[in-house]
Design a protein around this motif. Structure first.
Motif, PDB file in Angstrom:
ATOM      1  N   LEU A  87      38.065  42.778  24.314  1.00 59.73           N
ATOM      2  CA  LEU A  87      37.781  43.377  23.016  1.00 59.73           C
ATOM      3  C   LEU A  87      39.113  43.690  22.360  1.00 59.73           C
ATOM      4  O   LEU A  87      39.966  44.346  22.960  1.00 59.73           O
ATOM      5  N   TYR A  88      39.326  43.178  21.139  1.00 57.30           N
ATOM      6  CA  TYR A  88      40.569  43.494  20.423  1.00 57.30           C
ATOM      7  C   TYR A  88      40.244  43.942  19.006  1.00 57.30           C
ATOM      8  O   TYR A  88      39.152  43.728  18.503  1.00 57.30           O
ATOM      9  N   LYS A  89      41.218  44.580  18.349  1.00 52.07           N
ATOM     10  CA  LYS A  89      41.000  45.231  17.066  1.00 52.07           C
ATOM     11  C   LYS A  89      40.422  44.300  16.016  1.00 52.07           C
ATOM     12  O   LYS A  89      39.414  44.600  15.409  1.00 52.07           O
ATOM     13  N   GLY A  90      41.052  43.179  15.738  1.00 54.15           N
ATOM     14  CA  GLY A  90      40.524  42.250  14.740  1.00 54.15           C
ATOM     15  C   GLY A  90      40.560  42.829  13.336  1.00 54.15           C
ATOM     16  O   GLY A  90      41.238  43.815  13.062  1.00 54.15           O
ATOM     17  N   GLU A  91      39.817  42.213  12.429  1.00 58.60           N
ATOM     18  CA  GLU A  91      39.825  42.613  11.016  1.00 58.60           C
ATOM     19  C   GLU A  91      38.929  43.821  10.741  1.00 58.60           C
ATOM     20  O   GLU A  91      39.343  44.758  10.107  1.00 58.60           O
ATOM     21  N   ALA A  92      37.699  43.788  11.178  1.00 60.32           N
ATOM     22  CA  ALA A  92      36.747  44.837  10.806  1.00 60.32           C
ATOM     23  C   ALA A  92      36.544  45.802  11.972  1.00 60.32           C
ATOM     24  O   ALA A  92      37.380  46.643  12.254  1.00 60.32           O
ATOM     25  N   ASN A  93      35.421  45.652  12.660  1.00 61.57           N
ATOM     26  CA  ASN A  93      35.062  46.575  13.740  1.00 61.57           C
ATOM     27  C   ASN A  93      35.538  46.106  15.105  1.00 61.57           C
ATOM     28  O   ASN A  93      35.124  46.642  16.113  1.00 61.57           O
ATOM     29  N   GLY A  94      36.349  45.096  15.146  1.00 60.49           N
ATOM     30  CA  GLY A  94      36.813  44.554  16.414  1.00 60.49           C
ATOM     31  C   GLY A  94      36.142  43.225  16.705  1.00 60.49           C
ATOM     32  O   GLY A  94      35.113  42.885  16.129  1.00 60.49           O
ATOM     33  N   ALA A  95      36.762  42.487  17.581  1.00 56.22           N
ATOM     34  CA  ALA A  95      36.239  41.166  17.948  1.00 56.22           C
ATOM     35  C   ALA A  95      36.163  41.069  19.465  1.00 56.22           C
ATOM     36  O   ALA A  95      37.015  41.602  20.175  1.00 56.22           O
ATOM     37  N   TRP A  96      35.140  40.397  19.937  1.00 57.55           N
ATOM     38  CA  TRP A  96      34.964  40.134  21.361  1.00 57.55           C
ATOM     39  C   TRP A  96      35.354  38.694  21.637  1.00 57.55           C
ATOM     40  O   TRP A  96      35.001  37.792  20.889  1.00 57.55           O
ATOM     41  N   ASN A  97      36.061  38.497  22.754  1.00 55.71           N
ATOM     42  CA  ASN A  97      36.393  37.155  23.215  1.00 55.71           C
ATOM     43  C   ASN A  97      35.921  37.043  24.656  1.00 55.71           C
ATOM     44  O   ASN A  97      36.287  37.865  25.501  1.00 55.71           O
ATOM     45  N   PHE A  98      35.087  36.045  24.937  1.00 53.87           N
ATOM     46  CA  PHE A  98      34.610  35.766  26.295  1.00 53.87           C
ATOM     47  C   PHE A  98      35.117  34.386  26.680  1.00 53.87           C
ATOM     48  O   PHE A  98      35.123  33.468  25.859  1.00 53.87           O
ATOM     49  N   ASP A  99      35.534  34.220  27.941  1.00 55.67           N
ATOM     50  CA  ASP A  99      36.022  32.907  28.362  1.00 55.67           C
ATOM     51  C   ASP A  99      35.708  32.642  29.825  1.00 55.67           C
ATOM     52  O   ASP A  99      35.483  33.564  30.600  1.00 55.67           O
ATOM     53  N   THR A 100      35.685  31.366  30.170  1.00 60.72           N
ATOM     54  CA  THR A 100      35.620  30.912  31.559  1.00 60.72           C
ATOM     55  C   THR A 100      36.763  29.926  31.758  1.00 60.72           C
ATOM     56  O   THR A 100      37.115  29.190  30.830  1.00 60.72           O
ATOM     57  N   SER A 101      37.356  29.935  32.950  1.00 64.63           N
ATOM     58  CA  SER A 101      38.546  29.114  33.185  1.00 64.63           C
ATOM     59  C   SER A 101      38.516  28.454  34.555  1.00 64.63           C
ATOM     60  O   SER A 101      37.976  29.007  35.516  1.00 64.63           O
ATOM     61  N   LEU A 102      39.153  27.304  34.618  1.00 65.08           N
ATOM     62  CA  LEU A 102      39.519  26.675  35.880  1.00 65.08           C
ATOM     63  C   LEU A 102      41.000  27.006  36.061  1.00 65.08           C
ATOM     64  O   LEU A 102      41.797  26.814  35.138  1.00 65.08           O
ATOM     65  N   ILE A 103      41.375  27.514  37.245  1.00 70.54           N
ATOM     66  CA  ILE A 103      42.734  28.013  37.486  1.00 70.54           C
ATOM     67  C   ILE A 103      43.355  27.237  38.639  1.00 70.54           C
ATOM     68  O   ILE A 103      42.735  27.074  39.685  1.00 70.54           O
ATOM     69  N   ALA A 104      44.595  26.795  38.442  1.00 69.86           N
ATOM     70  CA  ALA A 104      45.369  26.152  39.513  1.00 69.86           C
ATOM     71  C   ALA A 104      46.669  26.937  39.684  1.00 69.86           C
ATOM     72  O   ALA A 104      47.394  27.153  38.714  1.00 69.86           O
ATOM     73  N   ARG A 105      46.939  27.384  40.919  1.00 62.72           N
ATOM     74  CA  ARG A 105      48.146  28.175  41.170  1.00 62.72           C
ATOM     75  C   ARG A 105      48.992  27.540  42.254  1.00 62.72           C
ATOM     76  O   ARG A 105      48.500  26.758  43.070  1.00 62.72           O
ATOM     77  N   LEU A 106      50.275  27.902  42.276  1.00 68.61           N
ATOM     78  CA  LEU A 106      51.215  27.408  43.272  1.00 68.61           C
ATOM     79  C   LEU A 106      51.891  28.615  43.917  1.00 68.61           C
ATOM     80  O   LEU A 106      52.936  29.072  43.436  1.00 68.61           O
ATOM     81  N   PRO A 107      51.312  29.175  44.995  1.00 68.12           N
ATOM     82  CA  PRO A 107      51.897  30.353  45.633  1.00 68.12           C
ATOM     83  C   PRO A 107      53.266  30.065  46.238  1.00 68.12           C
ATOM     84  O   PRO A 107      53.483  29.021  46.859  1.00 68.12           O
ATOM     85  N   ILE A 108      54.190  31.000  46.044  1.00 70.00           N
ATOM     86  CA  ILE A 108      55.527  30.939  46.632  1.00 70.00           C
ATOM     87  C   ILE A 108      55.699  32.225  47.432  1.00 70.00           C
ATOM     88  O   ILE A 108      55.733  33.311  46.854  1.00 70.00           O
ATOM     89  N   GLU A 109      55.787  32.094  48.758  1.00 68.67           N
ATOM     90  CA  GLU A 109      55.874  33.246  49.641  1.00 68.67           C
ATOM     91  C   GLU A 109      57.127  33.132  50.495  1.00 68.67           C
ATOM     92  O   GLU A 109      57.336  32.135  51.163  1.00 68.67           O
ATOM     93  N   SER A 110      57.947  34.161  50.458  1.00 65.58           N
ATOM     94  CA  SER A 110      59.162  34.211  51.268  1.00 65.58           C
ATOM     95  C   SER A 110      59.294  35.627  51.801  1.00 65.58           C
ATOM     96  O   SER A 110      59.763  36.524  51.093  1.00 65.58           O
ATOM     97  N   GLY A 111      58.842  35.835  53.027  1.00 67.76           N
ATOM     98  CA  GLY A 111      58.845  37.182  53.589  1.00 67.76           C
ATOM     99  C   GLY A 111      57.859  38.051  52.830  1.00 67.76           C
ATOM    100  O   GLY A 111      56.690  37.741  52.707  1.00 67.76           O
ATOM    101  N   SER A 112      58.361  39.161  52.258  1.00 67.29           N
ATOM    102  CA  SER A 112      57.485  40.052  51.499  1.00 67.29           C
ATOM    103  C   SER A 112      57.499  39.728  50.008  1.00 67.29           C
ATOM    104  O   SER A 112      56.842  40.401  49.225  1.00 67.29           O
ATOM    105  N   PHE A 113      58.238  38.708  49.584  1.00 62.03           N
ATOM    106  CA  PHE A 113      58.293  38.287  48.181  1.00 62.03           C
ATOM    107  C   PHE A 113      57.192  37.263  47.935  1.00 62.03           C
ATOM    108  O   PHE A 113      57.200  36.182  48.516  1.00 62.03           O
ATOM    109  N   CYS A 114      56.229  37.610  47.083  1.00 57.54           N
ATOM    110  CA  CYS A 114      55.068  36.747  46.851  1.00 57.54           C
ATOM    111  C   CYS A 114      54.801  36.626  45.352  1.00 57.54           C
ATOM    112  O   CYS A 114      54.431  37.610  44.708  1.00 57.54           O
ATOM    113  N   ILE A 115      54.985  35.416  44.807  1.00 58.64           N
ATOM    114  CA  ILE A 115      54.649  35.155  43.412  1.00 58.64           C
ATOM    115  C   ILE A 115      53.821  33.875  43.340  1.00 58.64           C
ATOM    116  O   ILE A 115      53.845  33.059  44.262  1.00 58.64           O
TER     117      ILE A 115
END
Length: 176
Positions: A87-115
């Protein structure tokens, strides 16, 4: 002959000391367990985020700050699906945005460093009384502070009929 006998006796004495001491067993040594990975397969996530939406061309929905909730599920370590409401402010009373996504990630882990950098794409629905369907694509970066808490930032471009927009999100990700 006396020298040969003394030499043999001294050799046996030295050789006998090689067998002295305790027997060492390999059973005493234990294998260290593998550390738990930061990013796992079959991972459920709950997102809480703040957002800013910028209408590229002036639209009825307008610009504004907002926030929302999302849920993601990763079937394997690298691929998942997500859905969110914003929900964001928008022009009048606010606007709703709904979405669905396909997500692809590439984890990088080195000890306790995780991105994990990631890309996403999917469908959108934006409404404030006028409903517009569209598509989005974008990317982001997640940093795991712990195995169950992450911080993320992402950006996406939304193609919605004649009302394109750019959206940025920053939030907290709870991992189960």
């Amino acid at each position: 002959m006396n020298k040969i006998a003394l030499s043999l006796l001294a050799g046996f004495a030295v050789a006998g000391s090689a067998f002295a001491g305790h027997e060492v067993s390999h059973k005493d040594y234990k294998q260290m367990p593998e550390p738990e990975p930061c990013f796992r397969a079959q991972e459920l996530q709950l997102d809480l985020f703040g957002s800013y939406t910028n209408s590229i061309e002036r639209s009825d929905h307008g610009d504004g700050f907002g926030g929302g909730l999302g849920v993601n599920y990763f079937f394997c370590k690298y691929v998942g699906i997500g859905a969110s409401g914003n929900l964001y402010k928008g022009e009048a009373n606010g606007a709703w945005n709904f979405d669905t996504s396909l997500i692809a990630r590439l984890p990088i882990e080195s000890g306790s460093f995780c991105i994990a950098p990631y890309i996403l794409g999917g469908g959108d629905l934006t409404t404030d009384g006028t409903t517009v369907g569209g598509w989005h694509a974008g990317g982001g970066l997640e940093w795991r502070a712990t195995h169950h808490l992450g911080i993320f930032a992402e950006g996406r471009y939304i193609w919605a009929e004649d009302r394109p927009a750019a959206m940025s999100r920053v939030g907290v990700r709870f991992v189960f």
